[in-house]
Design a protein around this motif. Sequence first.
Motif, PDB file in Angstrom:
ATOM      1  N   ARG A  54       1.147  -1.329   0.069  1.00 21.27           N
ATOM      2  CA  ARG A  54      -0.019   0.015  -0.700  1.00 21.27           C
ATOM      3  C   ARG A  54       0.668   1.096   0.465  1.00 21.27           C
ATOM      4  O   ARG A  54       0.338   2.360  -0.259  1.00 21.27           O
ATOM      5  CB  ARG A  54      -1.151   0.035   1.152  1.00 21.27           C
ATOM      6  CG  ARG A  54      -0.397   0.245   2.302  1.00 21.27           C
ATOM      7  CD  ARG A  54      -1.542   0.155   3.646  1.00 21.27           C
ATOM      8  NE  ARG A  54      -0.651   0.418   4.976  1.00 21.27           N
ATOM      9  CZ  ARG A  54      -0.704   1.129   6.271  1.00 21.27           C
ATOM     10  NH1 ARG A  54      -2.150   0.636   5.886  1.00 21.27           N
ATOM     11  NH2 ARG A  54       0.002   1.208   7.341  1.00 21.27           N
ATOM     12  N   ASP A  55       1.734   1.674   0.213  1.00 22.07           N
ATOM     13  CA  ASP A  55       3.270   2.517   1.257  1.00 22.07           C
ATOM     14  C   ASP A  55       2.869   2.964  -0.781  1.00 22.07           C
ATOM     15  O   ASP A  55       4.381   2.323  -1.607  1.00 22.07           O
ATOM     16  CB  ASP A  55       4.060   2.109   1.758  1.00 22.07           C
ATOM     17  CG  ASP A  55       4.268   3.254   2.634  1.00 22.07           C
ATOM     18  OD1 ASP A  55       4.491   4.302   1.436  1.00 22.07           O
ATOM     19  OD2 ASP A  55       5.076   3.781   2.862  1.00 22.07           O
ATOM     20  N   ARG A  57       5.163   5.630  -1.626  1.00 17.46           N
ATOM     21  CA  ARG A  57       6.366   6.039  -1.097  1.00 17.46           C
ATOM     22  C   ARG A  57       7.581   4.779  -1.865  1.00 17.46           C
ATOM     23  O   ARG A  57       8.950   5.028  -2.146  1.00 17.46           O
ATOM     24  CB  ARG A  57       6.956   6.354   0.245  1.00 17.46           C
ATOM     25  CG  ARG A  57       5.997   6.933   0.358  1.00 17.46           C
ATOM     26  CD  ARG A  57       6.708   7.516   1.702  1.00 17.46           C
ATOM     27  NE  ARG A  57       5.936   7.045   2.957  1.00 17.46           N
ATOM     28  CZ  ARG A  57       5.593   6.638   4.320  1.00 17.46           C
ATOM     29  NH1 ARG A  57       6.560   7.429   4.564  1.00 17.46           N
ATOM     30  NH2 ARG A  57       5.218   5.836   4.219  1.00 17.46           N
ATOM     31  N   SER A 144       9.967  -7.919   1.879  1.00 13.89           N
ATOM     32  CA  SER A 144       8.979  -7.600   2.201  1.00 13.89           C
ATOM     33  C   SER A 144       7.749  -8.593   1.852  1.00 13.89           C
ATOM     34  O   SER A 144       7.456  -9.183   1.499  1.00 13.89           O
ATOM     35  CB  SER A 144       8.642  -6.130   2.962  1.00 13.89           C
ATOM     36  OG  SER A 144       8.132  -6.081   3.942  1.00 13.89           O
ATOM     37  N   LEU A 241      10.617  -4.740  11.740  1.00 12.98           N
ATOM     38  CA  LEU A 241       9.385  -5.110  11.316  1.00 12.98           C
ATOM     39  C   LEU A 241       8.694  -6.409  11.143  1.00 12.98           C
ATOM     40  O   LEU A 241       7.106  -6.431  11.653  1.00 12.98           O
ATOM     41  CB  LEU A 241       9.174  -3.834  10.214  1.00 12.98           C
ATOM     42  CG  LEU A 241       9.010  -2.587  10.313  1.00 12.98           C
ATOM     43  CD1 LEU A 241       8.714  -1.748   8.950  1.00 12.98           C
ATOM     44  CD2 LEU A 241       7.965  -1.980  11.590  1.00 12.98           C
ATOM     45  N   ILE A 242      10.046  -6.991  10.429  1.00 15.44           N
ATOM     46  CA  ILE A 242       9.956  -8.599  10.078  1.00 15.44           C
ATOM     47  C   ILE A 242      10.491  -9.000  11.356  1.00 15.44           C
ATOM     48  O   ILE A 242      11.546  -9.025  11.203  1.00 15.44           O
ATOM     49  CB  ILE A 242      10.056  -8.117   8.799  1.00 15.44           C
ATOM     50  CG1 ILE A 242       8.535  -7.644   8.080  1.00 15.44           C
ATOM     51  CG2 ILE A 242       9.786 -10.404   8.549  1.00 15.44           C
ATOM     52  CD1 ILE A 242       8.022  -8.335   8.113  1.00 15.44           C
ATOM     53  N   HIS A 271      14.409  -2.533   8.279  1.00 18.39           N
ATOM     54  CA  HIS A 271      13.773  -3.258   7.464  1.00 18.39           C
ATOM     55  C   HIS A 271      14.163  -2.226   6.254  1.00 18.39           C
ATOM     56  O   HIS A 271      14.413  -3.269   5.225  1.00 18.39           O
ATOM     57  CB  HIS A 271      12.236  -2.580   8.076  1.00 18.39           C
ATOM     58  CG  HIS A 271      11.466  -4.019   7.261  1.00 18.39           C
ATOM     59  ND1 HIS A 271      11.000  -4.990   6.999  1.00 18.39           N
ATOM     60  CD2 HIS A 271      10.226  -3.633   6.049  1.00 18.39           C
ATOM     61  CE1 HIS A 271      10.125  -5.362   5.861  1.00 18.39           C
ATOM     62  NE2 HIS A 271       9.965  -4.937   5.277  1.00 18.39           N
TER      63      HIS A 271
END
Length: 295
Positions: A54-55, A57, A144, A241-242, A271
């Motif tokens: 979704r990002d 950027r 990711s 994050l992961i 990340h």
Amino acid sequence: MAYSADIPGLRYASHQYGQHNLQRVGVWQHNDAPEAADSTPSYWIIFVHGGGWRDPRNTLHDFVPSIKHMLAQPDLPRSAVRGFASVDYRLSPHPQFPQDPASTPANELRQALHPQHVQDVLAALRLLDAEYGIGGNYVLIGHSVGGTLVHQVIMNNDASRAWGPAAPLPAALVSISGIHDLRGLAERHGGVYETFIADAFGPDRQVWDAASPAKFAGNFKSLWPNEPRLVILASSAEDTLIDVAELDIMEAKLVKDGITPIAIRDLRLEHDSIWEDGTQVAALAAKAVAKLRQQ
Ligand SMILES: Nc1ccccc1C(=O)C[C@H](N)C(=O)O
């Protein structure tokens, strides 16, 4: 120049594989004629970016730092690489980047829902095959959610081809900081993880499981006939994050299916710094190509 595709010594071409602005793939190739053909095979290096589906950027330009490092990588000879490509795909909505559907042109609206992300990656690979004849001679790298998407390319190769017509399958997969079990990740972390997965896949967790590489009901080895089915899974202990559980569960699934991946748990950096810096992405690509050339 964060969004520049310019890389000294390479020529850049951008191709659309659909009407949406994000249905595009970038291709970089050496300016001058290829070196005299040598008998060892050479590969395309193809990247699928992350950003929680979704990002806005995150774009195909995320691969640029890694390409620059690959050009300088002594253990990745130029004769081993046919070119580099990086895939954009339609994105889901992001709450920090709202769009007004009434005034936003359809080809700019980010409202994709699974399986549109993977449909687009498959379409991009078919375009690269039609335009450049990539065949199975490519290393497919995902970061990711790109790591989810690269595994889904193999998952789609079952009889139903549920997400799109056949695309050539890669010689090697590299999943860096990859998301492999959506439900597991959401249940361990909650919060924004549940939100971005639900925004991209809808609320039904059975859909999440069916899309998760580590929960895949099929067999990766039988759906991926081309030898040597090289898989590299890599994660960083500094990634907040992961977590490494995402690598562990994918490793176990592949081993169960008869594929022994190379598992690397000691990457450095946070990340997103991994692709922003690019050094380790380049080293992983070089490792994959070296392994393929040893076959
Ligand atoms: N929180 C995450 C956890 C894991 C993987 C990605 C993210 C993201 O936030 C991706 C992206 N920057 C986003 O705003 O959706």
